[in-house]
Design a protein around this motif. Structure first.
Motif, PDB file in Angstrom:
ATOM      1  N   PRO A  95       0.965  -1.317  -0.036  1.00 56.08           N
ATOM      2  CA  PRO A  95      -0.399   0.144   0.051  1.00 56.08           C
ATOM      3  C   PRO A  95       0.926   1.182   0.144  1.00 56.08           C
ATOM      4  CG  PRO A  95      -0.022  -0.563   1.980  1.00 56.08           C
ATOM      5  CD  PRO A  95       1.484  -1.310   1.442  1.00 56.08           C
ATOM      6  N   GLY A  96       0.311   2.132  -0.906  1.00 56.23           N
ATOM      7  CA  GLY A  96       0.995   3.397  -0.733  1.00 56.23           C
ATOM      8  C   GLY A  96       0.722   4.369   0.307  1.00 56.23           C
ATOM      9  N   SER A  97       1.063   5.565   0.298  1.00 51.93           N
ATOM     10  CA  SER A  97       0.572   6.491   1.476  1.00 51.93           C
ATOM     11  C   SER A  97      -1.239   6.462   1.349  1.00 51.93           C
ATOM     12  CB  SER A  97       0.739   8.241   1.403  1.00 51.93           C
ATOM     13  OG  SER A  97       2.559   7.801   1.659  1.00 51.93           O
ATOM     14  N   PRO A  98      -1.422   6.964   0.530  1.00 52.91           N
ATOM     15  CA  PRO A  98      -2.789   6.546  -0.185  1.00 52.91           C
ATOM     16  C   PRO A  98      -3.495   6.175   0.741  1.00 52.91           C
ATOM     17  CG  PRO A  98      -2.108   7.411  -2.108  1.00 52.91           C
ATOM     18  CD  PRO A  98      -0.930   6.742  -1.053  1.00 52.91           C
ATOM     19  N   GLN A  99      -3.850   4.524   0.546  1.00 53.67           N
ATOM     20  CA  GLN A  99      -3.964   3.441   1.305  1.00 53.67           C
ATOM     21  C   GLN A  99      -3.899   3.913   2.744  1.00 53.67           C
ATOM     22  OE1 GLN A  99      -5.624   0.452   0.675  1.00 53.67           O
ATOM     23  NE2 GLN A  99      -6.361   0.598  -1.349  1.00 53.67           N
ATOM     24  N   ILE A 100      -3.000   4.059   2.919  1.00 54.13           N
ATOM     25  CA  ILE A 100      -2.580   3.699   4.545  1.00 54.13           C
ATOM     26  C   ILE A 100      -3.202   4.792   5.076  1.00 54.13           C
ATOM     27  CG2 ILE A 100      -0.282   4.306   6.437  1.00 54.13           C
ATOM     28  CD1 ILE A 100       1.591   2.735   4.286  1.00 54.13           C
ATOM     29  N   LEU A 101      -3.049   5.928   4.683  1.00 49.79           N
ATOM     30  CA  LEU A 101      -4.098   7.001   5.125  1.00 49.79           C
ATOM     31  C   LEU A 101      -5.338   6.463   4.849  1.00 49.79           C
ATOM     32  CD1 LEU A 101      -2.800  10.311   3.619  1.00 49.79           C
ATOM     33  CD2 LEU A 101      -1.806   9.384   5.827  1.00 49.79           C
ATOM     34  N   ALA A 102      -6.018   6.382   3.835  1.00 49.31           N
ATOM     35  CA  ALA A 102      -7.340   5.587   4.152  1.00 49.31           C
ATOM     36  C   ALA A 102      -7.941   4.861   4.728  1.00 49.31           C
ATOM     37  CB  ALA A 102      -7.931   5.430   3.140  1.00 49.31           C
ATOM     38  N   GLN A 103      -6.696   4.147   5.203  1.00 54.60           N
ATOM     39  CA  GLN A 103      -7.029   3.334   6.605  1.00 54.60           C
ATOM     40  C   GLN A 103      -7.006   3.676   7.619  1.00 54.60           C
ATOM     41  OE1 GLN A 103      -4.677  -0.331   6.677  1.00 54.60           O
ATOM     42  NE2 GLN A 103      -4.217  -0.595   4.069  1.00 54.60           N
ATOM     43  N   LEU A 104      -6.865   4.555   8.318  1.00 54.11           N
ATOM     44  CA  LEU A 104      -7.012   5.518   9.361  1.00 54.11           C
ATOM     45  C   LEU A 104      -7.707   6.860   9.180  1.00 54.11           C
ATOM     46  CD1 LEU A 104      -2.164   6.806   9.270  1.00 54.11           C
ATOM     47  CD2 LEU A 104      -3.885   4.847  10.956  1.00 54.11           C
ATOM     48  N   LEU A 105      -8.515   6.774   8.255  1.00 55.93           N
ATOM     49  CA  LEU A 105     -10.257   7.525   8.757  1.00 55.93           C
ATOM     50  C   LEU A 105     -10.759   7.064   9.291  1.00 55.93           C
ATOM     51  CD1 LEU A 105     -10.523   8.866   4.754  1.00 55.93           C
ATOM     52  CD2 LEU A 105      -9.199   9.890   6.137  1.00 55.93           C
TER      53      LEU A 105
END
Length: 276
Positions: A95-105
């Motif tokens: 996962p790139g940063s977009p996927q990781i950030l989406a998981q944290l929302l």
């Protein structure tokens, strides 16, 4: 230095960057007020570790696979973020940063992604389908300034360019100065590759002259001395990191160093305030 994500997905730089990004956002989320997360150079969002590009470098074997094999529980949050996009014991997708950030929302948070490259933004939109992320296709530095200040009380800007352009560091420096004038209390994370200490020291001096009061640097040097002409590590500049993050940083950095140190080297993962 050309740093295309597809060739380097899951390498040691990604392990450090994404481990610290998770810890940073989690520290900010200790407060209930909403966050806007902005990724200016989002890339594709998801990478195939079995692809020709990734296999050509094989860098994931010295990065994410080492993190998965390391027993320190401080790496559990990072490993969980990678496992979330995989099936089975070993990661085949990264996962790139977009996927990781989406998981944290959280429900009150917002995610804004930007990618200028036409093929990458097409892939990114597909990867992020089903999430609440807004995806833009603009010049990264124009978007960085245009989105400030965000509509929420707090936020994070992640700046993660491939460093393909010779003036990349100059554009970052100029845009950071303007961004800080617009949004002095905002949190900004700037990723950079490390090749040689002299060149990097010069850039640090330019950033120091901006006079930003709370600018932390974190650097992961793979080797005990510069290896001429190759990638030697990576780092992050972090503007206005929260106290909960900086307090928990030393043991996390030691866990990362122990997991990622190349054979025959001590390795180094250090942090300090720019200007001290």
């Amino acid at each position: 230095m050309n740093y295309r994500h597809s060739f380097h997905a899951g390498n040691s730089a990604d392990v450090v960057k994404h481990s610290l990004l998770i810890a940073l956002v989690r520290a900010l989320q200790l407060k209930q007020s909403a966050l806007t997360l902005i990724d200016t150079h989002a890339g594709c969002g998801l990478y195939d570790l079995d692809s020709d590009d990734a296999q050509r470098t094989g860098e994931s074997t010295q990065g994410v696979l080492r993190a998965f094999a390391h027993p320190d529980p401080l790496l559990n949050d990072y490993c969980a973020a990678v496992r979330a996009v995989n099936v089975g014991a070993e990661p085949h997708l990264y996962p790139g940063s977009p996927q990781i950030l989406a998981q944290l929302l959280r429900p009150q948070d917002f995610l804004i992604l930007n990618e200028k490259h036409p093929e990458d933004v097409y892939t990114l939109r597909g990867v992020m389908r089903g999430t609440s992320a807004a995806v833009h296709q603009r010049d990264a530095y124009e978007l960085w300034l245009a989105m400030l200040p965000p509509r929420t009380p707090r936020g994070v800007v992640v700046v993660d360019p491939p460093y393909e352009q010779l003036d990349e560091r100059a554009r970052i420096t100029a845009t950071l100065a303007a961004a800080h004038r617009k949004w002095a209390h905002g949190v900004t994370v700037i990723w950079y590759p490390l090749k040689d200490r002299t060149t990097h020291w010069r850039w640090k001096e330019q950033l120091r002259k901006l006079g930003i009061p709370k600018l932390l640097w974190v650097e992961h040097w793979l080797y005990d001395s510069d290896q001429a002409g190759i990638y030697n590590g990576a780092g992050l500049f972090i503007v206005n990191p929260p106290y909960a993050f900086t307090r928990a940083l030393p043991p996390l950095l030691e866990a990362l160093r122990a997991a990622l140190v190349p054979e025959g080297h001590e390795g180094e993962v250090t942090s300090d305030w720019l200007g001290d």
